[in-house]
Structure formats: structure tokens, C-alpha cells
Design a protein around this motif. Structure first.
Motif, mmCIF file in Angstrom:
data_model
loop_
_atom_site.group_PDB
_atom_site.id
_atom_site.type_symbol
_atom_site.label_atom_id
_atom_site.label_comp_id
_atom_site.label_asym_id
_atom_site.label_seq_id
_atom_site.Cartn_x
_atom_site.Cartn_y
_atom_site.Cartn_z
ATOM 1 N N SER A 4 -13.661 -8.266 -9.201
ATOM 2 C CA SER A 4 -13.277 -6.854 -9.167
ATOM 3 C C SER A 4 -12.167 -6.597 -8.158
ATOM 4 O O SER A 4 -11.269 -5.791 -8.409
ATOM 5 C CB SER A 4 -14.491 -5.983 -8.826
ATOM 6 O OG SER A 4 -15.483 -6.118 -9.823
ATOM 7 N N ILE A 5 -12.214 -7.293 -7.035
ATOM 8 C CA ILE A 5 -11.145 -7.137 -6.043
ATOM 9 C C ILE A 5 -9.818 -7.570 -6.644
ATOM 10 O O ILE A 5 -8.818 -6.852 -6.566
ATOM 11 C CB ILE A 5 -11.445 -7.933 -4.751
ATOM 12 C CG1 ILE A 5 -12.626 -7.322 -4.002
ATOM 13 C CG2 ILE A 5 -10.210 -7.975 -3.850
ATOM 14 C CD1 ILE A 5 -13.110 -8.148 -2.842
ATOM 15 N N GLY A 6 -9.820 -8.724 -7.280
ATOM 16 C CA GLY A 6 -8.592 -9.226 -7.884
ATOM 17 C C GLY A 6 -8.050 -8.298 -8.956
ATOM 18 O O GLY A 6 -6.850 -7.992 -8.999
ATOM 19 N N GLU A 7 -8.946 -7.815 -9.817
ATOM 20 C CA GLU A 7 -8.496 -6.909 -10.874
ATOM 21 C C GLU A 7 -7.968 -5.603 -10.300
ATOM 22 O O GLU A 7 -6.929 -5.103 -10.740
ATOM 23 C CB GLU A 7 -9.632 -6.631 -11.865
ATOM 24 C CG GLU A 7 -9.899 -7.777 -12.810
ATOM 25 C CD GLU A 7 -10.773 -7.375 -13.976
ATOM 26 O OE1 GLU A 7 -10.408 -6.416 -14.689
ATOM 27 O OE2 GLU A 7 -11.815 -8.021 -14.173
ATOM 28 N N ILE A 28 -1.611 6.131 -16.632
ATOM 29 C CA ILE A 28 -3.032 5.784 -16.531
ATOM 30 C C ILE A 28 -3.537 5.267 -17.871
ATOM 31 O O ILE A 28 -4.260 4.270 -17.934
ATOM 32 C CB ILE A 28 -3.851 6.991 -16.029
ATOM 33 C CG1 ILE A 28 -3.421 7.316 -14.599
ATOM 34 C CG2 ILE A 28 -5.343 6.716 -16.098
ATOM 35 C CD1 ILE A 28 -3.908 8.635 -14.084
ATOM 36 N N LEU A 29 -3.139 5.913 -18.947
ATOM 37 C CA LEU A 29 -3.504 5.440 -20.286
ATOM 38 C C LEU A 29 -2.918 4.056 -20.540
ATOM 39 O O LEU A 29 -3.619 3.148 -21.002
ATOM 40 C CB LEU A 29 -3.012 6.428 -21.343
ATOM 41 C CG LEU A 29 -3.243 6.036 -22.798
ATOM 42 C CD1 LEU A 29 -4.725 5.948 -23.109
ATOM 43 C CD2 LEU A 29 -2.547 7.031 -23.721
ATOM 44 N N VAL A 30 -1.647 3.872 -20.223
ATOM 45 C CA VAL A 30 -0.992 2.576 -20.438
ATOM 46 C C VAL A 30 -1.675 1.479 -19.616
ATOM 47 O O VAL A 30 -1.958 0.389 -20.128
ATOM 48 C CB VAL A 30 0.516 2.671 -20.109
ATOM 49 C CG1 VAL A 30 1.166 1.290 -20.102
ATOM 50 C CG2 VAL A 30 1.218 3.592 -21.094
ATOM 51 N N SER A 31 -1.967 1.759 -18.352
ATOM 52 C CA SER A 31 -2.607 0.733 -17.515
ATOM 53 C C SER A 31 -4.001 0.397 -18.030
ATOM 54 O O SER A 31 -4.400 -0.772 -18.016
ATOM 55 C CB SER A 31 -2.654 1.173 -16.053
ATOM 56 O OG SER A 31 -3.557 2.237 -15.848
ATOM 57 N N TRP A 35 -5.178 -3.265 -19.338
ATOM 58 C CA TRP A 35 -6.392 -3.844 -18.755
ATOM 59 C C TRP A 35 -7.338 -4.303 -19.867
ATOM 60 O O TRP A 35 -7.901 -5.397 -19.807
ATOM 61 C CB TRP A 35 -7.041 -2.803 -17.850
ATOM 62 C CG TRP A 35 -8.271 -3.228 -17.122
ATOM 63 C CD1 TRP A 35 -8.557 -4.467 -16.617
ATOM 64 C CD2 TRP A 35 -9.387 -2.401 -16.794
ATOM 65 N NE1 TRP A 35 -9.782 -4.454 -15.993
ATOM 66 C CE2 TRP A 35 -10.302 -3.199 -16.090
ATOM 67 C CE3 TRP A 35 -9.689 -1.068 -17.019
ATOM 68 C CZ2 TRP A 35 -11.515 -2.699 -15.610
ATOM 69 C CZ3 TRP A 35 -10.881 -0.571 -16.527
ATOM 70 C CH2 TRP A 35 -11.779 -1.380 -15.837
ATOM 71 N N GLY A 36 -7.517 -3.487 -20.887
ATOM 72 C CA GLY A 36 -8.380 -3.853 -22.005
ATOM 73 C C GLY A 36 -7.851 -5.040 -22.782
ATOM 74 O O GLY A 36 -8.594 -5.980 -23.093
ATOM 75 N N VAL A 37 -6.563 -5.025 -23.102
ATOM 76 C CA VAL A 37 -5.957 -6.120 -23.869
ATOM 77 C C VAL A 37 -6.068 -7.437 -23.108
ATOM 78 O O VAL A 37 -6.260 -8.494 -23.708
ATOM 79 C CB VAL A 37 -4.485 -5.784 -24.223
ATOM 80 C CG1 VAL A 37 -3.740 -6.991 -24.747
ATOM 81 C CG2 VAL A 37 -4.441 -4.637 -25.222
ATOM 82 N N PHE A 68 -12.657 4.065 -18.961
ATOM 83 C CA PHE A 68 -13.117 3.774 -17.606
ATOM 84 C C PHE A 68 -11.925 3.673 -16.648
ATOM 85 O O PHE A 68 -12.018 4.021 -15.475
ATOM 86 C CB PHE A 68 -13.937 2.482 -17.596
ATOM 87 C CG PHE A 68 -14.685 2.218 -16.329
ATOM 88 C CD1 PHE A 68 -15.372 3.225 -15.669
ATOM 89 C CD2 PHE A 68 -14.726 0.946 -15.796
ATOM 90 C CE1 PHE A 68 -16.070 2.973 -14.494
ATOM 91 C CE2 PHE A 68 -15.419 0.680 -14.630
ATOM 92 C CZ PHE A 68 -16.093 1.692 -13.982
ATOM 93 N N GLY A 69 -10.782 3.241 -17.177
ATOM 94 C CA GLY A 69 -9.563 3.180 -16.376
ATOM 95 C C GLY A 69 -9.166 4.526 -15.803
ATOM 96 O O GLY A 69 -8.596 4.608 -14.713
#
Length: 150
Positions: A4-7, A28-31, A35-37, A68-69
Motif C-alpha cells: 500500500s505504501i508503494g502504491e 482523479i478519474l484518470v488516476s 490504477w485499476g488497469v 475507491f480512488g
């Protein structure tokens, strides 16, 4: 917690702020989508939680992670620190990947619960909708000692 720290250093500490600086539309949507991909190869390879219907799991997972992002990004930007995001992400992983798995049983359990479950996706989507409608104050970095927070 190490994962989690790394992510969070990468996704919310670096990438999100760079997307904002680059004036990317809906950073925020793009990030969240990136993250999901990033997780999808693990799902396709069978190394990450998924229901027997892989395509449905991918769609639900993308909804969950992107939603969740929004919550994690809010914590990061509202506090100026990645630590609240790290703690939320770590707690999420511990609960969703351990506690949920221990207390849910059945043939199609991963279709309903877990990170690629219908109930989780719908709950996170509703939460993201609420967070996306809030007025956000963005603090990029924590103030130095003695400086006011806002």
C-alpha cells in the motif's frame, strides 16, 4: 502495508499530483482508471481475486477501484499527506482480502463480495458519487512547522 505504501506513493503521491499539474481533465478519474488497469494482468492471469465470470469481474473491479480512488484521492489532497491514503488502502486490503474471505462462503461468493463483487462495486460507486460532489480543498504538501494548515 508495504504494498500500500508503494502504491500510494506512486498513484496518489506522484501520478495524481502530476496529472493535476498537467491540467488533465478529471485527474482523479484518470488516476483511478490507471490504477485499476494496472491490476488487470494479475486478474487475467488468475493471480488476483475474480469470480468465475472473468469479464464481469474485470468490469466490477474497474468500477470498484476507480470509485475507491476518489475516496483515497480526497484524503491525499485534503491532508497534503499520503499517510491517510496509505492507512486507508492498507485497512481496505486487510478487510476485503482477509476478513471478507473468511466470513463469506459459497460457489458464487466472489461475484457478490470482494473487490470484484457486485455489492462492493455498487457501494463504492455510490461513495465516489458523494465524494465527487463535495467541495474539495487541495493541500499539495504539509505545511512546515509553525505554518497554518490552510
Amino acid at each position: 502495508m508495504p504494498g500500500s505504501i508503494g502504491e500510494e506513493v506512486g498513484w496518489r503521491g506522484y501520478m495524481l499530483t502530476r496529472l493535476i499539474d498537467a491540467r488533465v481533465s478529471r485527474p482523479i478519474l484518470v488516476s483511478g482508471m490507471i490504477w485499476g488497469v494496472w491490476h488487470l494482468p494479475l486478474m487475467v492471469a488468475g493471480l488476483y481475486y475474480a469470480s468465475p465470470i472473468l469479464l464481469l469481474s474485470i468490469v466490477l473491479f474497474m468500477i470498484s477501484v476507480t470509485s475507491f480512488g476518489y475516496v483515497i484521492a480526497y484524503l491525499r489532497l485534503a491532508t497534503g499527506s499520503i499517510w491517510p491514503a496509505v492507512f486507508l488502502h492498507s485497512t481496505w486490503n486487510a478487510i476485503i482480502q482477509n476478513v471478507f474471505d473468511l466470513f463469506t462462503q459459497g460457489d458464487s461468493v466472489l461475484l457478490w463480495t470482494g473487490e470484484s463483487g457486485v455489492f462492493v462495486a455498487l457501494t463504492l460507486l455510490a461513495t465516489a458519487f458523494i465524494f465527487s460532489k463535495k467541495q474539495w480543498t487541495m493541500i499539495r504538501t504539509l505545511p512546515k512547522q509553525g505554518e497554518p494548515l490552510v
